[in-house]
Design a protein around this motif. Structure first.
Motif, PDB file in Angstrom:
ATOM      1  N   UNK A 173     -25.960 -18.001  -2.507  1.00 25.16           N
ATOM      2  CA  UNK A 173     -24.814 -18.116  -1.799  1.00 25.16           C
ATOM      3  C   UNK A 173     -23.533 -18.765  -2.835  1.00 25.16           C
ATOM      4  N   UNK A 174     -22.299 -17.883  -2.645  1.00 29.34           N
ATOM      5  CA  UNK A 174     -21.284 -18.439  -3.355  1.00 29.34           C
ATOM      6  C   UNK A 174     -20.428 -19.170  -2.574  1.00 29.34           C
ATOM      7  N   UNK A 175     -20.160 -20.294  -2.938  1.00 28.49           N
ATOM      8  CA  UNK A 175     -19.511 -21.204  -2.159  1.00 28.49           C
ATOM      9  C   UNK A 175     -17.971 -21.198  -2.244  1.00 28.49           C
ATOM     10  N   UNK A 176     -17.177 -21.532  -1.291  1.00 28.29           N
ATOM     11  CA  UNK A 176     -15.784 -21.275  -1.298  1.00 28.29           C
ATOM     12  C   UNK A 176     -15.151 -22.034  -2.493  1.00 28.29           C
ATOM     13  N   UNK A 177     -15.907 -22.985  -3.231  1.00 23.46           N
ATOM     14  CA  UNK A 177     -15.502 -23.343  -4.499  1.00 23.46           C
ATOM     15  C   UNK A 177     -15.538 -22.559  -5.661  1.00 23.46           C
ATOM     16  N   UNK A 178     -16.439 -21.608  -5.392  1.00 24.59           N
ATOM     17  CA  UNK A 178     -16.867 -20.644  -6.627  1.00 24.59           C
ATOM     18  C   UNK A 178     -18.248 -20.646  -7.231  1.00 24.59           C
ATOM     19  N   UNK A 179     -18.719 -21.833  -6.800  1.00 21.31           N
ATOM     20  CA  UNK A 179     -20.003 -22.036  -7.246  1.00 21.31           C
ATOM     21  C   UNK A 179     -21.181 -21.473  -6.804  1.00 21.31           C
ATOM     22  N   UNK A 180     -22.306 -21.359  -7.204  1.00 16.06           N
ATOM     23  CA  UNK A 180     -23.483 -20.559  -6.522  1.00 16.06           C
ATOM     24  C   UNK A 180     -24.585 -21.676  -6.143  1.00 16.06           C
ATOM     25  N   UNK A 181     -24.947 -21.512  -5.119  1.00 17.23           N
ATOM     26  CA  UNK A 181     -26.314 -22.211  -4.878  1.00 17.23           C
ATOM     27  C   UNK A 181     -27.288 -21.392  -4.186  1.00 17.23           C
ATOM     28  N   UNK A 182     -28.424 -22.011  -4.311  1.00 19.75           N
ATOM     29  CA  UNK A 182     -29.767 -21.262  -3.589  1.00 19.75           C
ATOM     30  C   UNK A 182     -29.643 -20.801  -2.346  1.00 19.75           C
ATOM     31  N   UNK A 183     -30.442 -19.832  -1.923  1.00 18.00           N
ATOM     32  CA  UNK A 183     -30.507 -19.329  -0.706  1.00 18.00           C
ATOM     33  C   UNK A 183     -31.068 -20.617   0.328  1.00 18.00           C
ATOM     34  N   UNK A 184     -31.932 -21.320  -0.318  1.00 18.03           N
ATOM     35  CA  UNK A 184     -32.383 -22.507   0.471  1.00 18.03           C
ATOM     36  C   UNK A 184     -31.251 -23.579   0.723  1.00 18.03           C
ATOM     37  N   UNK A 185     -30.604 -23.672  -0.013  1.00 12.91           N
ATOM     38  CA  UNK A 185     -29.662 -24.794   0.095  1.00 12.91           C
ATOM     39  C   UNK A 185     -28.549 -24.174   1.099  1.00 12.91           C
ATOM     40  N   UNK A 186     -28.083 -23.020   0.961  1.00  9.08           N
ATOM     41  CA  UNK A 186     -27.478 -22.273   1.761  1.00  9.08           C
ATOM     42  C   UNK A 186     -27.727 -22.232   3.336  1.00  9.08           C
ATOM     43  N   UNK A 187     -29.253 -22.099   3.461  1.00  5.29           N
ATOM     44  CA  UNK A 187     -29.828 -22.447   4.832  1.00  5.29           C
ATOM     45  C   UNK A 187     -29.291 -23.965   5.328  1.00  5.29           C
ATOM     46  N   UNK A 188     -29.435 -24.781   4.547  1.00  9.22           N
ATOM     47  CA  UNK A 188     -29.334 -26.205   4.659  1.00  9.22           C
ATOM     48  C   UNK A 188     -27.833 -26.417   5.162  1.00  9.22           C
ATOM     49  N   UNK A 258     -15.509 -26.996   5.229  1.00  8.14           N
ATOM     50  CA  UNK A 258     -15.623 -27.569   4.168  1.00  8.14           C
ATOM     51  C   UNK A 258     -17.164 -28.070   3.763  1.00  8.14           C
ATOM     52  N   UNK A 259     -17.944 -27.769   4.723  1.00  9.88           N
ATOM     53  CA  UNK A 259     -19.399 -27.943   4.353  1.00  9.88           C
ATOM     54  C   UNK A 259     -19.786 -26.911   3.039  1.00  9.88           C
ATOM     55  N   UNK A 260     -19.127 -25.792   3.091  1.00  7.59           N
ATOM     56  CA  UNK A 260     -19.659 -24.814   2.272  1.00  7.59           C
ATOM     57  C   UNK A 260     -18.794 -24.821   0.991  1.00  7.59           C
ATOM     58  N   UNK A 261     -18.069 -26.007   0.632  1.00 10.46           N
ATOM     59  CA  UNK A 261     -17.733 -26.478  -0.666  1.00 10.46           C
ATOM     60  C   UNK A 261     -18.531 -27.117  -1.542  1.00 10.46           C
ATOM     61  N   UNK A 262     -18.402 -27.048  -2.793  1.00  8.63           N
ATOM     62  CA  UNK A 262     -19.083 -27.502  -3.702  1.00  8.63           C
ATOM     63  C   UNK A 262     -18.223 -28.529  -4.616  1.00  8.63           C
ATOM     64  N   UNK A 263     -18.572 -29.878  -4.470  1.00  5.32           N
ATOM     65  CA  UNK A 263     -19.178 -30.621  -3.246  1.00  5.32           C
ATOM     66  C   UNK A 263     -18.390 -30.544  -1.792  1.00  5.32           C
ATOM     67  N   UNK A 264     -19.265 -31.119  -0.811  1.00  2.34           N
ATOM     68  CA  UNK A 264     -18.674 -31.015   0.420  1.00  2.34           C
ATOM     69  C   UNK A 264     -17.317 -31.850   0.514  1.00  2.34           C
ATOM     70  N   UNK A 265     -16.327 -31.217   1.011  1.00  2.00           N
ATOM     71  CA  UNK A 265     -15.048 -32.046   1.174  1.00  2.00           C
ATOM     72  C   UNK A 265     -15.140 -32.760   2.713  1.00  2.00           C
ATOM     73  N   UNK A 266     -15.149 -34.081   2.445  1.00  2.00           N
ATOM     74  CA  UNK A 266     -15.425 -34.934   3.841  1.00  2.00           C
ATOM     75  C   UNK A 266     -14.244 -35.147   4.516  1.00  2.00           C
ATOM     76  N   UNK A 267     -13.122 -35.095   3.880  1.00  2.00           N
ATOM     77  CA  UNK A 267     -11.992 -35.778   4.564  1.00  2.00           C
ATOM     78  C   UNK A 267     -11.573 -35.272   5.954  1.00  2.00           C
ATOM     79  N   UNK A 268     -11.346 -33.898   5.994  1.00  2.00           N
ATOM     80  CA  UNK A 268     -11.062 -33.286   7.141  1.00  2.00           C
ATOM     81  C   UNK A 268     -12.118 -33.430   8.159  1.00  2.00           C
TER      82      UNK A 268
END
Length: 298
Positions: A173-188, A258-268
């Protein structure tokens, strides 16, 4: 033994303490009743159909050589543009599509009918005959509405995940921030997103429950709750009223992205959760004050 010496039964000097198992029984009964109604099945079926329609529409468009994404004019992230590359993005796209209207309307129907529906059916008095108390009954009703929020949100997510995996490739999974995470982490992340969406409906559920205590008409309470939802969303879309936008319950709903950012943005996300907690406290207290002092005639 003489009559004067005969033992006497101890007097009942006060109300018997309520068994905690009785409270759990009420809670289980309310949740089961809410989830087993035909109306609930219909609402969940409509919600589950939304990801199917979105997935089929994107599949047809891309099958004809399209890009799979529409013009970027929305307020949220363009998840649809990523669906063709990774079916997991259909979960985020479906939640973004259902959160503004379909999910809150379904919650409004269930919350608005929680108390008023029992009154209109003539069953509210019978519920209060049981030694549960109005406060415990109201809490059980609210818990059943929150359970529906959670179930409805995860029904949308599960339907989207199944359709996305069936119609599109899945993988990293390519996050909104442009980084890539595994499919398992994408499911989480998808599960956390669904939980955040469900939490976004906590305040509106309390508002609907409060409206439900104001009338004995279930249909009237449902209509009023949905009407409030539409009105507040219109207010939140008027730029001239930007000063009150941060205090309107749907204002931070789309912060789940914001959950799909890397790292997660918690402010909003944090602002959203705090606002929902405030609405739950205010309108939950108002519902309690109204329900505990209400003259139950039906």
């Amino acid at each position: 033994m003489s009559q004067a010496e005969a033992p006497t039964a101890p007097e009942n000097t006060g109300p018997r303490p309520r068994n905690p198992l009785w409270t759990l029984g009420i809670l289980r009964s309310e949740i089961t009743t809410t989830l087993r109604r035909h109306r609930t099945y219909a609402l969940l079926a409509v919600l589950a159909a939304v990801p199917v329609l979105i997935g089929i529409a994107v599949r047809i468009e891309t099958g004809g050589g399209g890009s799979g994404g529409g013009p970027g004019g929305g307020g949220g992230p363009a998840f649809l543009t990523q669906v063709t590359n990774n079916g997991l993005f259909l979960v985020f796209a479906a939640l973004a599509a259902t959160l503004p209207v379909f999910l809150p309307m379904a919650v409004g129907v269930v919350a608005g009918d929680a108390i008023a529906g029992e009154a209109s059916a003539g069953t509210l008095r019978y519920l209060l005959v049981a030694p549960a108390g109005r406060t415990r009954l109201l809490l059980a009703k609210y818990a059943s509405v929150l359970t529906f929020c959670l179930v409805a949100t995860f029904v949308v997510a599960a339907s989207a995940l199944a359709v996305g995996a069936l119609l599109f490739p899945v993988g990293e999974v390519t996050t909104i921030s442009g980084t890539r995470i595994t499919f398992g982490e994408g499911l989480v992340r998808a599960g956390l997103t669904a939980a955040a969406v469900a939490a976004s409906l906590v305040g509106f559920a309390a508002l609907g429950l409060f409206v439900s205590t104001l009338t004995n008409s279930g249909i009237g309470a449902m209509a009023a709750t949905v009407g409030l939802l539409i009105t507040v969303q219109i207010l939140d879309s008027i730029p001239q009223l930007s000063g009150i936008h941060p205090y309107l319950f749907p204002h931070y709903w789309m912060s789940f992205a914001d959950v799909l950012r890397e790292p997660v943005h918690w402010e909003e996300l944090s602002r959203n959760f705090q606002l929902q907690g405030l609405y739950a406290a205010v309108f939950g207290s108002a519902a309690w004050a109204r329900f505990t002092s209400k003259d139950i005639t039906a």
